[in-house]
Every structure is written in structure tokens, then in C-alpha cells.
Write an enzyme that holds these catalytic residues in place. Sequence first.
Site, PDB file in Angstrom:
ATOM      1  N   ASN A  87     -22.790   0.494 -11.155  1.00  0.00           N
ATOM      2  CA  ASN A  87     -22.971   1.945 -11.018  1.00  0.00           C
ATOM      3  C   ASN A  87     -23.784   2.353  -9.787  1.00  0.00           C
ATOM      4  O   ASN A  87     -23.738   3.510  -9.377  1.00  0.00           O
ATOM      5  CB  ASN A  87     -23.641   2.433 -12.318  1.00  0.00           C
ATOM      6  CG  ASN A  87     -24.097   3.845 -12.257  1.00  0.00           C
ATOM      7  OD1 ASN A  87     -23.276   4.762 -12.325  1.00  0.00           O
ATOM      8  ND2 ASN A  87     -25.392   4.060 -12.113  1.00  0.00           N
ATOM      9  N   TYR A 158     -17.513   6.683   1.648  1.00  0.00           N
ATOM     10  CA  TYR A 158     -17.747   6.814   0.196  1.00  0.00           C
ATOM     11  C   TYR A 158     -16.420   6.872  -0.559  1.00  0.00           C
ATOM     12  O   TYR A 158     -16.198   6.116  -1.512  1.00  0.00           O
ATOM     13  CB  TYR A 158     -18.570   8.077  -0.077  1.00  0.00           C
ATOM     14  CG  TYR A 158     -18.849   8.329  -1.542  1.00  0.00           C
ATOM     15  CD1 TYR A 158     -19.856   7.630  -2.207  1.00  0.00           C
ATOM     16  CD2 TYR A 158     -18.106   9.258  -2.266  1.00  0.00           C
ATOM     17  CE1 TYR A 158     -20.111   7.857  -3.555  1.00  0.00           C
ATOM     18  CE2 TYR A 158     -18.358   9.489  -3.616  1.00  0.00           C
ATOM     19  CZ  TYR A 158     -19.363   8.786  -4.249  1.00  0.00           C
ATOM     20  OH  TYR A 158     -19.598   9.006  -5.594  1.00  0.00           O
ATOM     21  N   THR A 193     -26.664  15.818 -12.015  1.00  0.00           N
ATOM     22  CA  THR A 193     -27.895  15.041 -12.077  1.00  0.00           C
ATOM     23  C   THR A 193     -28.990  15.929 -11.478  1.00  0.00           C
ATOM     24  O   THR A 193     -28.701  16.981 -10.901  1.00  0.00           O
ATOM     25  CB  THR A 193     -27.766  13.769 -11.223  1.00  0.00           C
ATOM     26  OG1 THR A 193     -27.450  14.170  -9.883  1.00  0.00           O
ATOM     27  CG2 THR A 193     -26.664  12.855 -11.736  1.00  0.00           C
TER      28      THR A 193
END
Length: 266
Positions: A87, A158, A193
Amino acid sequence: MKRLEGKIAIVTGGAGGIGSATARRLTSEGAVTVIADYDLVRARAVAGEIGHGATAAFYDAEKMETVEALVVSTVAQFGRLDILLNNAAITTPQIQKDDTTAVDIAFETWDRVMAVNLRGYLAGCKYAIPEMLKTGGGAIVNTASGSGLVGDLSRIAYGTSKAGVIALTRSVATQYGRRGIRCNAVAPGLILTEAARDGVPELIEIIQNHVLTPRLGTPEDVAAVVAFLASEDAGFINGETIVCNGGSLAHQPHTHDLAQYLEGPH
Ligand SMILES: NC(=O)c1ccc[n+]([C@@H]2O[C@H](COP(=O)([O-])OP(=O)(O)OC[C@H]3O[C@@H](n4cnc5c(N)ncnc54)[C@H](O)[C@@H]3O)[C@@H](O)[C@H]2O)c1
């Protein structure tokens, strides 16, 4: 009996937003969880807060020997490894700034993103699978991203790394599935988040316009998918990528514009 009772789990990037929520969820379902991160101070804080046998461990996804040591020390301490959540991702402000477009990105930036986000996941699999095979199998879950499924205006490294994670997931399932390894991925959309909440408010509003739910995603939403994929409830699911994005890739790209047009004055 809880769904993950007796399972030993490693969560990499476990000090972060999604990682810590997932460590909390796996622990609440009965697993003993190792929160692995290069930010050991935060990993320890998360482990302390979760309790129930959760521990913190240092590793650096860019350094292969530390990934191996993480698996070795987990098995030495707990006797087995059943669940691995790959992760961790490099999310520093500098990388966010440098990971741009095909023409502008520096090779050094590309290499660092690939080292953490993709090779780091491979390393997790490389060292975890032999240990899992010793006890008849295990479950690997990889955090991919919607950016691995569609293009973006920036963050080319990414997005490419996350597309690689999806391919890695399928290959691991293909290569080891019949011996008891299930390897699946979760592909979150924007997840609120703390870091995302502190980010650009306009971005959150834009994303909100394109989800098919009344709210945006939370780390707990992703944690729930990971817990499911790690459990025997997903015992016949292998090599899959489950999107967790409020349906933002489930509709025509012009849906929001069309809705505004249909509601507008004409
Ligand atoms: N938050 C989102 O909106 C979102 C969306 C799609 C996918 N994801 C993915 O979810 C995962 C978790 O993201 P997050 O939002 O919780 O990010 P985060 O930045 O809160 O967490 C990432 C964690 O990885 C750790 N880390 C970074 N580099 C490391 C390294 N070299 N070695 C060890 N640990 C390292 C960090 O210390 C941090 O604790 C990532 O793979 C990310 O790509 C997040």
C-alpha cells in the site's frame, strides 16, 4: 468467530491515511497486524492506538533488503504470514510537483516513483509468497488507483506505476493462484484522507461532481474492501481489481455537464 481470527497481516504504508484505517479494520476483524512504514514514529503511534497486538516495523520500499527483513522478522515473531497489503506510495510534495508530463518529467523522478510504487510491491510479493506457501497460501492485496485505469493531465509516473500494479496483481494470481495465493487489487478514487482534506478544496468539489454517491470516499471505505479481499469471503476471487470510487468511472465522462445542461434554463 471473527473473519480474520488467527491471521497475521502486514500493512505497508501503514502509518498513512488508507494504511492506518486498513490496519485498524484488519485488527478489528481479528488479525494481528504489523504496521510497516519508513515513518516509524507514526507507525508506532498507529500501532499503539489500535492495540490488540498490533506492532510497528520499519521498512523502506526503495530498499529491497528492508522489504525482505520485514517479512523475515514478521514470520520470526508470529510464525507465519497470511495477509500482505502492499500500500505504500511516494506522496511527498516534491514528487507531486515533479511527476508531471511525458515531456517534462525527469527520469530520476520516474525511477523513484516506480521504485516505491511498483518495485516495492513486487518485492513484497517476492518475499511474502514463499512464506505464505509454507502454510498453504495467503492473500495479497495491492492498492492500485483509478489513475492506473485512465489517463491524467499530470502524474504520468504515478498513473503508470498503478497500471503496473494492476498487471502485477494479475500475474501473481496467475503464477501462484493454484497453489493457494490470492492476489487482488483495490483501485480507489479520491479518498478523503487527512492529507486530501487539507489539499485543494476546488479539487474536492470537482471530484464530488463526478461521483455517483452523495458523499466522497473515506479511508474506511477502502479498508472494508481490503478486509473483504483478504478474507475467505473472497475465496473465489483472484487477480481482480475492485474499484472503490463512488462510481466515478461508471458513467459517460460528460454526465455532469449533461445534468447541468438539462437542469439549466433553456
Ligand atoms: N488517498 C487517495 O485519494 C488515494 C487514491 C487512490 C490510490 N491511493 C493509494 O492508496 C495508498 C495509500 O495512500 P494514502 O492516501 O493513504 O497516502 P499516505 O501518504 O497517507 O500514505 C502513504 C504511506 O506510505 C509511506 N511511505 C511512503 N514511501 C515509503 C517508503 N519508501 N517506504 C515505506 N513507506 C513509505 C508513508 O510514510 C505513508 O505513511 C497509496 O498506494 C496511494 O497511491 C490513494
